[in-house]
Design an enzyme around this catalytic site. Structure first.
Site, PDB file in Angstrom:
ATOM      1  N   ILE A 106       1.029  -0.972  -0.014  1.00 22.73           N
ATOM      2  CA  ILE A 106       0.081   0.089  -0.154  1.00 22.73           C
ATOM      3  C   ILE A 106       0.725   1.208   0.037  1.00 22.73           C
ATOM      4  CG2 ILE A 106      -1.587   1.322   1.280  1.00 22.73           C
ATOM      5  CD1 ILE A 106      -2.803  -1.150   2.708  1.00 22.73           C
ATOM      6  N   TYR A 107       0.982   1.829  -1.008  1.00 23.31           N
ATOM      7  CA  TYR A 107       1.665   3.107  -1.323  1.00 23.31           C
ATOM      8  C   TYR A 107       0.892   4.495  -1.706  1.00 23.31           C
ATOM      9  CZ  TYR A 107       6.051   0.385  -0.715  1.00 23.31           C
ATOM     10  OH  TYR A 107       6.891  -0.542   0.043  1.00 23.31           O
ATOM     11  N   GLY A 139      -4.511   5.784   2.292  1.00 18.33           N
ATOM     12  CA  GLY A 139      -3.878   4.604   2.612  1.00 18.33           C
ATOM     13  C   GLY A 139      -5.245   3.537   3.259  1.00 18.33           C
ATOM     14  N   TYR A 165      -0.782  -0.015  10.839  1.00 21.64           N
ATOM     15  CA  TYR A 165      -1.362  -1.313  10.980  1.00 21.64           C
ATOM     16  C   TYR A 165      -1.965  -1.830  12.204  1.00 21.64           C
ATOM     17  CZ  TYR A 165      -0.234  -1.975   5.866  1.00 21.64           C
ATOM     18  OH  TYR A 165       0.145  -1.564   4.636  1.00 21.64           O
TER      19      TYR A 165
END
Length: 173
Positions: A97-98, A109, A143
């Site tokens: 995920i960038y 994001g 996360y």
């Protein structure tokens, strides 16, 4: 801010994928790595040949986050044998995920992450996992905020540099 659209990437988007892939990787990791290692990784990791093979892989999917028709971030997920590790049939790997730096803090994001969870649920996966560089506290916090917990570590090679990724997992049940 206009609405962000999430769109599946096809082989027709390969140049745009290559461009945003190289740019976001460089923005994220250039300061902590040598120029030679970055150059080698960007050439190998984002070559047209490699991206073309990934785009036709049935177990890999890419998605753009777009704003006004311009890609501002992207997601790459893998299942089955296309996972970089684990290879568990009940797992989905978020490999990337960038988001372009100028859009950090604008929930891009999170939108891409939510797409990965939606895909996991559609595919009836039991858990989602990923590897995150131990020196990327921003990503680790992201996360953790989404419920992931560390379960292992592995080595990621960037050029001639062995780096440690923290492997994180989220159970979906």
């Amino acid at each position: 801010m206009q609405q962000i659209i999430v769109r599946k990437i096809t082989t027709a988007d390969i140049i745009e994928l290559q461009n945003i892939g190289k740019l976001t990787f460089a923005e994220t990791f250039s300061s902590g790595n040598s120029e030679a290692n970055m150059k080698q990784y960007l050439e190998d990791g984002f070559s047209i040949e490699k991206l073309a093979a990934e785009l036709i892989d049935q177990n890999t999917e890419f998605y753009f986050a777009e704003l006004d028709g311009k890609a501002i971030g992207y997601l790459k997920v893998n299942v089955g044998q296309s996972q970089t590790e684990s290879k568990d049939e009940k797992a989905l790997e978020i490999e990337r995920i960038y988001v372009l730096k100028e859009y950090h803090g604008k929930k891009v994001g999170q939108i891409l992450y939510d797409k990965a969870i939606e895909l996991s649920n559609e595919k009836s996966m039991v858990y989602v996992w990923l590897g995150v560089w131990e020196e990327n506290p921003r990503a680790i916090r992201f996360y953790e905020k989404n419920g992931f917990v560390a379960f292992d570590k592995h080595v990621f090679k960037l050029g001639n540099d062995d780096q440690t990724d923290i492997m994180m997992k989220l159970n979906l049940n």
